[in-house]
Design a protein around this motif. Structure first.
Motif, PDB file in Angstrom:
ATOM      1  N   ALA A 233      -2.211   2.679  47.217  1.00 65.87           N
ATOM      2  CA  ALA A 233      -3.469   4.209  47.214  1.00 65.87           C
ATOM      3  C   ALA A 233      -4.654   4.006  46.258  1.00 65.87           C
ATOM      4  N   ARG A 234      -5.137   2.442  46.021  1.00 69.61           N
ATOM      5  CA  ARG A 234      -6.115   1.827  45.386  1.00 69.61           C
ATOM      6  C   ARG A 234      -5.730   2.020  43.738  1.00 69.61           C
ATOM      7  N   PRO A 235      -4.726   2.213  43.444  1.00 66.41           N
ATOM      8  CA  PRO A 235      -4.327   2.464  41.684  1.00 66.41           C
ATOM      9  C   PRO A 235      -5.063   1.725  40.559  1.00 66.41           C
ATOM     10  N   HIS A 236      -5.273   2.092  39.208  1.00 66.03           N
ATOM     11  CA  HIS A 236      -5.877   1.239  38.320  1.00 66.03           C
ATOM     12  C   HIS A 236      -4.903   0.409  38.060  1.00 66.03           C
ATOM     13  N   ILE A 237      -3.245   1.079  37.757  1.00 66.58           N
ATOM     14  CA  ILE A 237      -2.440   0.267  36.655  1.00 66.58           C
ATOM     15  C   ILE A 237      -1.303  -0.051  37.889  1.00 66.58           C
ATOM     16  N   VAL A 238      -0.903  -1.551  37.830  1.00 62.76           N
ATOM     17  CA  VAL A 238       0.566  -1.628  38.910  1.00 62.76           C
ATOM     18  C   VAL A 238       1.561  -2.148  38.215  1.00 62.76           C
ATOM     19  N   LEU A 239       2.435  -1.005  37.798  1.00 60.09           N
ATOM     20  CA  LEU A 239       4.705  -1.432  37.444  1.00 60.09           C
ATOM     21  C   LEU A 239       5.139  -2.562  38.113  1.00 60.09           C
ATOM     22  N   MET A 240       5.596  -3.247  37.798  1.00 53.53           N
ATOM     23  CA  MET A 240       6.158  -4.459  38.656  1.00 53.53           C
ATOM     24  C   MET A 240       7.461  -4.546  37.606  1.00 53.53           C
ATOM     25  N   ASP A 241       8.882  -4.488  38.458  1.00 52.13           N
ATOM     26  CA  ASP A 241       9.966  -4.255  38.203  1.00 52.13           C
ATOM     27  C   ASP A 241      10.702  -5.297  38.917  1.00 52.13           C
ATOM     28  N   GLU A 242      10.385  -6.558  38.541  1.00 53.11           N
ATOM     29  CA  GLU A 242      11.544  -8.521  38.439  1.00 53.11           C
ATOM     30  C   GLU A 242      10.601  -8.435  39.795  1.00 53.11           C
ATOM     31  N   PRO A 243       9.619  -8.579  40.646  1.00 52.56           N
ATOM     32  CA  PRO A 243       8.852  -7.840  41.467  1.00 52.56           C
ATOM     33  C   PRO A 243       8.484  -9.567  41.967  1.00 52.56           C
ATOM     34  N   PHE A 244       8.974 -10.842  41.540  1.00 50.25           N
ATOM     35  CA  PHE A 244       9.186 -11.910  42.852  1.00 50.25           C
ATOM     36  C   PHE A 244      10.345 -12.452  42.645  1.00 50.25           C
ATOM     37  N   GLY A 245      11.610 -11.614  41.804  1.00 50.54           N
ATOM     38  CA  GLY A 245      12.930 -12.067  41.735  1.00 50.54           C
ATOM     39  C   GLY A 245      13.696 -13.056  42.887  1.00 50.54           C
ATOM     40  N   ALA A 246      13.592 -12.353  44.049  1.00 55.90           N
ATOM     41  CA  ALA A 246      14.396 -12.986  45.278  1.00 55.90           C
ATOM     42  C   ALA A 246      13.721 -14.370  45.835  1.00 55.90           C
ATOM     43  N   LEU A 247      12.279 -14.541  45.323  1.00 55.81           N
ATOM     44  CA  LEU A 247      11.773 -15.335  46.640  1.00 55.81           C
ATOM     45  C   LEU A 247      12.052 -16.504  46.427  1.00 55.81           C
ATOM     46  N   ASP A 248      12.353 -17.450  47.020  1.00 55.43           N
ATOM     47  CA  ASP A 248      12.494 -18.936  47.016  1.00 55.43           C
ATOM     48  C   ASP A 248      11.447 -19.607  46.416  1.00 55.43           C
ATOM     49  N   PRO A 249      11.143 -20.723  46.175  1.00 52.57           N
ATOM     50  CA  PRO A 249      10.497 -20.889  44.575  1.00 52.57           C
ATOM     51  C   PRO A 249       8.412 -21.362  45.778  1.00 52.57           C
ATOM     52  N   ILE A 250       9.257 -21.869  46.284  1.00 54.38           N
ATOM     53  CA  ILE A 250       7.508 -22.447  47.274  1.00 54.38           C
ATOM     54  C   ILE A 250       6.572 -20.587  47.465  1.00 54.38           C
ATOM     55  N   THR A 251       7.585 -19.610  47.923  1.00 53.10           N
ATOM     56  CA  THR A 251       6.548 -18.317  48.300  1.00 53.10           C
ATOM     57  C   THR A 251       6.596 -17.740  47.115  1.00 53.10           C
ATOM     58  N   ARG A 252       7.166 -18.018  46.066  1.00 51.36           N
ATOM     59  CA  ARG A 252       7.232 -17.298  44.576  1.00 51.36           C
ATOM     60  C   ARG A 252       6.103 -17.507  43.935  1.00 51.36           C
ATOM     61  N   ASP A 253       5.796 -18.676  44.531  1.00 51.33           N
ATOM     62  CA  ASP A 253       4.427 -19.715  43.379  1.00 51.33           C
ATOM     63  C   ASP A 253       3.515 -18.569  44.124  1.00 51.33           C
ATOM     64  N   SER A 254       3.846 -18.983  45.332  1.00 52.88           N
ATOM     65  CA  SER A 254       1.752 -18.820  46.106  1.00 52.88           C
ATOM     66  C   SER A 254       1.944 -17.355  45.954  1.00 52.88           C
ATOM     67  N   LEU A 255       2.991 -16.640  46.131  1.00 53.10           N
ATOM     68  CA  LEU A 255       2.939 -14.735  45.685  1.00 53.10           C
ATOM     69  C   LEU A 255       2.028 -14.095  44.550  1.00 53.10           C
ATOM     70  N   THR A 256       2.817 -15.304  43.465  1.00 49.80           N
ATOM     71  CA  THR A 256       2.479 -15.491  42.112  1.00 49.80           C
ATOM     72  C   THR A 256       0.885 -15.462  41.640  1.00 49.80           C
ATOM     73  N   ARG A 257       0.564 -16.328  41.982  1.00 51.23           N
ATOM     74  CA  ARG A 257      -0.728 -16.646  42.082  1.00 51.23           C
ATOM     75  C   ARG A 257      -1.696 -15.492  43.234  1.00 51.23           C
ATOM     76  N   ALA A 258      -1.352 -15.484  44.154  1.00 52.58           N
ATOM     77  CA  ALA A 258      -1.512 -14.542  44.529  1.00 52.58           C
ATOM     78  C   ALA A 258      -2.168 -13.025  43.990  1.00 52.58           C
ATOM     79  N   TYR A 259      -1.233 -12.728  43.841  1.00 55.09           N
ATOM     80  CA  TYR A 259      -1.742 -11.168  42.934  1.00 55.09           C
ATOM     81  C   TYR A 259      -2.501 -11.234  41.626  1.00 55.09           C
ATOM     82  N   ARG A 260      -1.910 -12.371  40.754  1.00 51.48           N
ATOM     83  CA  ARG A 260      -2.877 -13.072  39.984  1.00 51.48           C
ATOM     84  C   ARG A 260      -4.217 -12.396  39.922  1.00 51.48           C
TER      85      ARG A 260
END
Ligand code: ATP
Ligand code: MG
Length: 264
Positions: free
Chosen positions: A160-187
């Motif tokens: 819904a195009r929020p201004h603010i995003v709250l994330m509670d351990e959003p990348f916890g359960a990911l394998d390291p490669i997915t985690r690396d790419s998703l964290t970069r993509a999110y930033r």
């Protein structure tokens, strides 16, 4: 909304679950600037999730005030808050009986968006998080991998195009490669959309790599706040400098193990 207001301000916020005998969150004051990426680190039970849940009024403080874009949170309706904020829940928390498309569309639907606008947004978001829409729109959450579900959780939070995003351990359960790419993509997404993000993580390295500032919580209080560099430079009486230096120590041990092979 005043342009100089912080995105989120905590003013003397306290929250107890046992009528004031102990405080899960104790006297927190903190300004989070518009466009800032703030990471919250801290041991289990230190009050991270409680802090986050007070921002979108899943919980209300016992004392103190929270301001959202200059407005008192307790005076904003949950509907109003949902328009301003996305929330990625600890453990993903997709609606199991809804398709992926319906999950992502949840808030826009609630806000009464037109059908074709919602459909376009869902497709756009699935592309954005790297899930081909044709393949994923009609699938159910139970048929997705943990990493795929986490991507859907992020897509749903920003739908819904929020201004603010709250994330509670959003990348916890990911394998390291997915985690690396998703964290970069999110930033990148955070920067491109001009979001304000508050992310809880247990991973010091992830916090250093992603966030502008870090908050270290201990027993419901803010033990330290600062940029990764500021915190790493602290003298170590409280353990903060040591905590921030951990990824570097680990990296140098990894380097040692890889370069100096006695059996090589
Ligand atoms: N609904 C609740 N009822 C009673 N106590 C609660 C409730 N929610 C949280 N607490 C307590 O408040 C304290 C802080 O909990 P919180 O969930 O904020 O910790 P956390 O830092 O997110 O921990 P974790 O890293 O394990 O997720 C804990 O002692 C917890 O048991
Ligand atoms: Mg938590």
């Amino acid at each position: 909304m005043s342009t100089s207001s912080p995105a989120i301000a905590f003013q003397g916020v306290r929250k107890s679950f046992d009528n004031g005998r102990t405080f899960a969150v104790d006297s927190i004051s903190l300004d989070i600037a518009v466009g800032e990426f703030l990471a919250i680190i801290g041991g289990s039970g230190s009050g991270k999730t409680t802090t986050l849940r007070m921002i979108n009024r899943l919980l209300d403080p016992d004392q103190g005030t929270i301001l959202i874009e200059g407005l008192t949170a307790s005076e904003l309706s949950p509907h109003e808050l949902r328009r301003r904020m996305g929330y990625v829940i600890q453990g993903v928390g997709l609606f199991p009986h809804l398709t992926i498309a319906e999950n992502i569309a949840a808030t826009p639907t609630l806000l009464g968006w037109a059908r074709d606008e919602i459909d376009a947004r869902v497709a756009e978001l699935l592309e954005l998080v790297g899930l081909p829409p044709a393949e994923f729109i009609t699938r159910m959450p139970s048929t997705l991998s943990g990493g795929q579900r986490q991507r859907v959780g992020i897509a749903r939070a920003i739908a819904a195009r929020p201004h603010i995003v709250l994330m509670d351990e959003p990348f916890g359960a990911l394998d390291p490669i997915t985690r690396d790419s998703l964290t970069r993509a999110y930033r990148k997404l955070h920067d491109r959309l001009g979001l304000t993000t508050v992310m809880i993580t247990h991973d010091v390295q992830e916090a250093i790599l992603m966030a502008d500032r870090l908050v270290i919580m201990k027993e419901g209080r803010l033990l330290a706040i600062g940029t990764p560099r500021q915190l790493a430079a602290r003298d170590d009486s409280d353990g903060v400098g040591d905590l921030l230096d951990m990824p570097r120590r680990q990296a140098s041990r990894v380097q040692e193990r890889l370069s100096d092979d006695p059996h090589g």
